[in-house]
Write an enzyme that holds these catalytic residues in place. Structure first.
Site, PDB file in Angstrom:
ATOM      1  N   SER A 197       0.798  -1.251   0.079  1.00 24.00           N
ATOM      2  CA  SER A 197      -0.092   0.136   0.055  1.00 24.00           C
ATOM      3  C   SER A 197       0.924   1.131   0.012  1.00 24.00           C
ATOM      4  CB  SER A 197      -0.883   0.031   1.410  1.00 24.00           C
ATOM      5  OG  SER A 197      -1.741   1.127   1.114  1.00 24.00           O
ATOM      6  N   THR A 202      -1.388   2.717  -8.337  1.00 23.72           N
ATOM      7  CA  THR A 202      -2.489   3.084  -9.138  1.00 23.72           C
ATOM      8  C   THR A 202      -1.697   4.148  -9.980  1.00 23.72           C
ATOM      9  OG1 THR A 202      -4.126   2.595  -7.058  1.00 23.72           O
ATOM     10  CG2 THR A 202      -4.905   4.248  -8.679  1.00 23.72           C
ATOM     11  N   SER A 296      -5.553   5.585  -0.756  1.00 23.70           N
ATOM     12  CA  SER A 296      -5.415   4.150  -0.771  1.00 23.70           C
ATOM     13  C   SER A 296      -6.398   3.531  -1.418  1.00 23.70           C
ATOM     14  CB  SER A 296      -5.448   3.810   0.560  1.00 23.70           C
ATOM     15  OG  SER A 296      -5.039   2.225   0.543  1.00 23.70           O
ATOM     16  N   SER A 297      -6.181   2.753  -2.468  1.00 24.51           N
ATOM     17  CA  SER A 297      -7.468   1.977  -3.017  1.00 24.51           C
ATOM     18  C   SER A 297      -7.757   0.804  -2.256  1.00 24.51           C
ATOM     19  CB  SER A 297      -7.033   1.405  -4.435  1.00 24.51           C
ATOM     20  OG  SER A 297      -6.144   2.280  -5.240  1.00 24.51           O
ATOM     21  N   GLY A 537      -0.961  -5.466  -2.656  1.00 24.32           N
ATOM     22  CA  GLY A 537       0.223  -6.347  -2.426  1.00 24.32           C
ATOM     23  C   GLY A 537       0.102  -7.292  -1.206  1.00 24.32           C
ATOM     24  N   GLU A 539       0.263  -8.858   2.591  1.00 26.42           N
ATOM     25  CA  GLU A 539       0.347  -7.811   3.753  1.00 26.42           C
ATOM     26  C   GLU A 539       0.285  -8.643   5.041  1.00 26.42           C
ATOM     27  OE1 GLU A 539      -3.619  -6.155   4.026  1.00 26.42           O
ATOM     28  OE2 GLU A 539      -3.183  -4.497   2.778  1.00 26.42           O
TER      29      GLU A 539
HETATM   30  P1  ATP Z   1      -2.754   1.233  -2.382  1.00 19.17           P
HETATM   31  O1  ATP Z   1      -2.605  -0.112  -2.280  1.00 19.17           O
HETATM   32  O2  ATP Z   1      -3.112   1.853  -0.960  1.00 19.17           O
HETATM   33  O3  ATP Z   1      -3.697   1.809  -3.239  1.00 19.17           O
HETATM   34  P2  ATP Z   1      -0.987   2.406  -4.279  1.00 19.17           P
HETATM   35  O4  ATP Z   1       0.181   1.436  -4.501  1.00 19.17           O
HETATM   36  O5  ATP Z   1      -1.956   2.159  -5.234  1.00 19.17           O
HETATM   37  O6  ATP Z   1      -1.429   2.007  -2.896  1.00 19.17           O
HETATM   38  P3  ATP Z   1      -0.528   5.275  -5.245  1.00 19.17           P
HETATM   39  O7  ATP Z   1      -1.773   5.423  -4.485  1.00 19.17           O
HETATM   40  O8  ATP Z   1      -0.507   4.626  -6.480  1.00 19.17           O
HETATM   41  O9  ATP Z   1      -0.253   3.837  -4.192  1.00 19.17           O
HETATM   42  O10 ATP Z   1       0.540   6.099  -4.746  1.00 19.17           O
HETATM   43  C1  ATP Z   1       0.483   6.654  -3.275  1.00 19.17           C
HETATM   44  C2  ATP Z   1       0.925   8.107  -3.611  1.00 19.17           C
HETATM   45  O11 ATP Z   1       2.648   8.174  -3.895  1.00 19.17           O
HETATM   46  C3  ATP Z   1       0.250   8.842  -4.811  1.00 19.17           C
HETATM   47  O12 ATP Z   1      -0.971   9.399  -4.099  1.00 19.17           O
HETATM   48  C4  ATP Z   1       1.295   9.966  -5.032  1.00 19.17           C
HETATM   49  O13 ATP Z   1       1.300  10.819  -3.988  1.00 19.17           O
HETATM   50  C5  ATP Z   1       2.580   9.119  -4.968  1.00 19.17           C
HETATM   51  N1  ATP Z   1       3.469   8.730  -5.854  1.00 19.17           N
HETATM   52  C6  ATP Z   1       3.021   7.390  -6.491  1.00 19.17           C
HETATM   53  N2  ATP Z   1       3.808   7.346  -7.518  1.00 19.17           N
HETATM   54  C7  ATP Z   1       4.310   8.430  -7.822  1.00 19.17           C
HETATM   55  C8  ATP Z   1       5.395   8.917  -8.798  1.00 19.17           C
HETATM   56  N3  ATP Z   1       5.532   8.152  -9.851  1.00 19.17           N
HETATM   57  N4  ATP Z   1       5.772  10.224  -8.704  1.00 19.17           N
HETATM   58  C9  ATP Z   1       5.138  10.990  -7.721  1.00 19.17           C
HETATM   59  N5  ATP Z   1       4.470  10.554  -6.989  1.00 19.17           N
HETATM   60  C10 ATP Z   1       3.965   9.348  -6.816  1.00 19.17           C
HETATM   61 MG    MG Z   2      -3.876   2.111  -5.136  1.00 20.29          MG
END
Ligand code: ATP
Ligand code: MG
Length: 858
Positions: A197, A202, A296-297, A537, A539
């Site tokens: 997470s 995303t 977080s998704s 992923g 946990e």
């Molecule tokens: P979850 O499992 O909780 O959904 P996730 O892996 O989907 O988590 P994201 O929501 O994609 O995580 O990323 C978390 C935060 O990290 C984003 O809101 C953004 O602020 C930052 N972030 C992620 N990737 C990038 C990037 N390539 N460049 C800049 N900031 C990023």
């Molecule tokens: Mg996500």
């Protein structure tokens, strides 16, 4: 012997210490140092720095530490002009390859803002938590598709765009090979994004989608418009430069990513734009701020993007997994609920809208139980007002009529109000508190009367054989449970509704003639898909529950697929080719999957049986599990765990401890019959529609697979069974696609920029099975040429020597394997004649070192 002076030593300060965090190991067990001297069986290493000790004494170790793995060789890097080490784009080219060297290399790259690194077949993506200038702009995109289109030999650094581009080109190549087939097989691609997470899955998924959408819109790929909603306004296309450069070019750290831009709002009239516009809707309703990620998704998703033979994107289909619902009734401290609730309370609604949802214009998140326990301030730099306006434009782009939008928001408001309902407690009986000001709004919004609501929540109907049914009043705790189930079901179903509604808008429908046969439209019909998976992923918390078991089960299945593809494929190819190669034992996790989903004896199956039988509890489930699984090698429960009804599963990424508390209820996740009937009898057609979905998604599916135990007509498919079915479908699909992997890594748990926590990264590398993959990719042969391609490519280097044998042939290769040997022979001769210097062809700039050549073909 030791030829390098730097090494890694496993440091005494690196003892694991489980702390309150969710990582089992928050300390990094390795530190770097230099070999000072080596005498006989002893070596002295000066450590570079050891956080726990101010000026560490040199470490004196037996020479055997090298063979035992307590000391590992470090890599030497070329230095950049600024004196910084230049780490390779692909980890497989490291001379010393092990956990500390991989972590060190990633850290150097991270410090230089090189967040993407290849490791053979996998792209590693470090979340920078900041905007990196120019990283995603239009010019960068152009470079990546320009490389393929201009067929240049230019090497570009690893990038998420490169992965998307590869998937696209690989699909197009296959499509070319199957020209003429109405339903070509084997062209589909998948991009599997995983990570914990907050690691950036995303965001990565959105960049993939954006890149593919942009490719689709490029001139040349565009066939004439056909469908009504594909009104591509020429002045408003996605490739318009002003819509790109805004992201990441201002250098500010606020707002990190321009969400509006990433969602392609400028292109909302095109199908590409519409597909991107699914994101803000899913995020408002399915994302929440948690301690691990501000956005977080709380669900998994697999989006299949549909392409025509020309490479034009014509639609998409989304499948979602396991929306988290406990959040609706039991929000954790320091976290928020789903964004939509705050968005509706952010002052974005008009006075008239507020009135129709019975929300006072002064109302804030604190006024509702659902939103009152979390942290109110929004994710850094992003306002609920803005995301709400993105949501509205997305709904518009998706052609949600005004009335439908009202119905959706009214349902959200109903859930919000319902969280504030209270009950009167009459000892063993209960009743809804009529004085509660939220009662009337709930009833209005749901289209039911207070009497009906009271009956549905505070009474149970007991069928008494032949006699008339008897109504029995419920104690308050039961009534509260009923209300919670109503909240979860209503919101969960609203989410299901939205997903299917989005799919109706964006998925391509083939045309049918009067006889219901599909009409073949070669120009418009999608013939291949690129599936993008964005799923939770692995946990492992201090204590884990049903949700983690499902999530980890899913990760086991994906890991198996990953192993099968990357490792087994590689190895079996060597076997086929008869190449002598020492095989690495790679982890095989079928046994964990069996432990979880085996028919009859798997954890989820035992749970289902328990859920179907009357009078079962978490305790009876736990005892059954202990009894049936105790001898499984991947299962354990010591005395203390047994007493507490807990057990451990030994996952590929480590042991995880589960508590059975709540398993039965979470797996059943049932809306009581009374509450379901209440919604079915609503005067509001939208609510009745949601009630139909509840009926359909559960009863229908369960009854389509009759089972002696579930023949009762209210048989429900459990959450676990539904997820198992979805996962089977997903595996079935992915197994027929060419996969591309992205592993997202989160450099620290504080979600801050410029902070690289080595222990955290090492743990994620382990959980992602990265190290095995790197080892295989490196120990093997990184380039696979067919004999004829090899000859065509390299014979120019030995043209003169080969002249005799190829004189009368054009570019065709008659006996590829023989000629291949000939090329190699000449090359080797040539190389040793050149005093083992690299044989270089000046024009094409191809370098072949003797060892590489010999390794590849002897
Ligand atoms: P979850 O499992 O909780 O959904 P996730 O892996 O989907 O988590 P994201 O929501 O994609 O995580 O990323 C978390 C935060 O990290 C984003 O809101 C953004 O602020 C930052 N972030 C992620 N990737 C990038 C990037 N390539 N460049 C800049 N900031 C990023
Ligand atoms: Mg996500």
């Amino acid at each position: 012997g030791l030829s390098s002076t730097s090494s890694f030593a496993s440091s005494a300060a690196g003892e694991d210490s489980a702390d309150d965090g969710f990582r089992s190991n928050t300390k990094w067990g390795w530190t770097s140092g230099s070999l000072v001297s080596q005498t006989g069986d002893q070596m002295t290493i000066a450590l570079d720095h050891l956080p726990a000790i101010e000026s560490p004494e040199p470490l004196v170790l037996p020479a055997s530490a090298l063979s035992s793995g307590d000391v590992l060789m470090a890599n030497e890097y070329e230095q950049s002009s600024k004196g910084k080490p230049l780490c390779p784009d692909d980890l497989i080219s490291l001379s010393h390859l092990h956990e500390p060297s991989v972590v060190e290399c990633l850290e150097h790259r991270y410090n230089d803002n090189h967040i993407y690194t290849s490791t053979g077949p996998v792209l590693l993506a470090l979340n920078p938590f900041k905007n990196i200038k120019g990283l995603y702009g239009e010019s960068t995109m152009k470079q990546y598709w320009g490389k393929a289109e201009n067929n240049t030999t230019e090497t570009l650094p690893p990038h998420v765009y490169a992965i998307a581009d590869n998937a696209f080109r690989s699909m197009m190549r296959k499509l070319d090979e199957t020209l003429g087939d109405e339903f070509p097989i084997g062209c589909d691609q998948s991009i599997l994004v995983s990570g914990e997470s907050g690691s950036g899955k995303t965001v990565t998924t959105k960049f993939v989608m954006k890149y593919l959408a942009a490719l689709s819109q490029r001139a040349g790929n565009r066939p004439p418009e056909k469908r009504a909603y594909q009104k591509v306004a020429d002045t408003k296309t996605l490739t318009q430069s002003d819509s790109w450069e805004t992201a990441g070019s201002d250098g500010s750290d606020q707002g990190l990513l321009n969400v509006t831009n990433l969602n392609g709002e400028n292109a909302q009239d095109s199908i590409e734009g519409q597909v991107l516009q699914s994101n803000p809707i899913l995020e408002s309703f399915g994302n929440a701020r948690t301690i691990r990620n501000d956005n977080s998704s709380r669900f998994g998703k697999f989006i299949e993007i549909q392409f025509t033979r020309m490479g034009r994107l014509v639609g998409a289909q989304i499948e979602t997994y396991l929306l988290e619902k406990v959040r609706l009734v039991n929000p954790s401290a320091g976290e928020r609920n789903y964004h939509i609730f705050y968005e509706m309370l952010s002052g974005s609604l008009s006075a008239q809208e507020l009135r129709s949802y019975f929300i006072a214009h002064t109302a804030t998140a604190e006024d509702f139980k659902l939103t009152g326990t979390g942290t109110y301030n929004r994710r850094d730099g992003i306002s609920d007002k803005e995301t709400f306006s993105s949501l509205r434009s997305a709904m518009k782009a998706m052609c949600f009529p005004k009335e439908e939008q009202r119905d959706i928001f009214a349902t959200v408001a109903a859930v919000l109000h319902a969280s504030n309902l209270t009950f009167l407690d009459y000892d063993l009986e209960s009743a809804l508190d009529n004085e509660n000001v939220h009662l009337e709004p709930v009833c209005h919004l749901l289209g039911v009367t207070p009497e009906d609501l009271n009956r549905a929540l505070c009474h149970v109907t007991i069928s008494a054989g032949n006699e008339a049914n008897v109504q029995q009043n419920l104690p308050v705790d039961k009534a509260v449970k009923g209300l919670e189930a109503l909240l979860k079901s209503t919101y969960g179903t609203l989410f299901t509704y939205l997903v299917s509604r989005i799919n109706d808008s964006i998925s391509y429908q083939r045309e049918y003639d009067e006889d219901d046969n599909t009409i073949y439209n070669p120009e418009f019909d999608p013939v291949a898909v690129i599936g993008v998976l964005d799923i939770f992923g692995f946990e492992s918390f201090k204590m884990n529950s049903f949700e983690q078991l499902c999530i980890n089960y899913c990760n086991e299945a994906l890991q198996q697929q990953f192993n099968a593809f990357v490792l087994k494929n590689e190895q079996s190819e060597y076997e086929r080719e008869g190449i002598d190669w020492s095989f690495i034992d790679f982890p095989e996790n079928q046994d964990v999957l069996d432990l979880i989903d085996n028919r009859g004896s798997g954890l989820l199956c035992i749970l289902d049986d328990q859920c179907k039988a009357p009078g079962t509890t978490d305790r009876s489930f736990a005892l059954d599990v202990m009894n049936k699984c105790k001898n499984h090698p991947r299962f354990s429960a010591d005395r203390k765990q047994t007493a507490r009804l807990q057990f451990s599963v030994h996952h590929y990424a480590g042991a995880v401890q589960y508590s059975t508390q709540g398993f039965i209820e979470k797996n059943r996740d049932e809306l009581p019959k009374e509450a379901c009937e209440l919604l079915q009898a609503s005067t509001n057609p939208f609510i009745r529609h949601l009630a139909d979905i509840i009926e359909f998604t559960r009863t229908q599916r369960a009854s389509s697979k009759p089972n002696a135990l579930t023949r009762r007509n209210d048989a429900k498919e459990t959450v676990g069974a539904e997820f198992r079915r979805q996962l089977r479908d997903l595996r079935g699909k992915i197994d027929h696609m060419t996969p591309h992997y992205v592993r997202c890594l989160k450099p620290n748990d504080e979600l801050v920029q410029n902070h690289f926590d080595r222990a955290a990264i090492a743990e994620q590398l382990r959980c992602g099975g990265i190290l095995e993959a790197v080892r295989v990719a490196r120990a093997g042969f990184s380039n696979h040429y067919s004999h004829s391609n090899f000859v065509r490519r390299y014979r120019t280097l030995v043209w003169k020597e080969m002249k005799v044998s190829i004189r009368n042939r054009k570019s065709t290769v008659a006996d590829p394997s023989r000629e291949c040997m000939e090329v190699i022979k000449h090359l080797c001769e040539k190389i040793s004649n050149d005093d083992k210097e690299d044989a270089t062809n000046g024009e094409n700039n191809i370098t072949i070192t003797p060892s590489a050549t010999v390794k590849q073909y002897t």
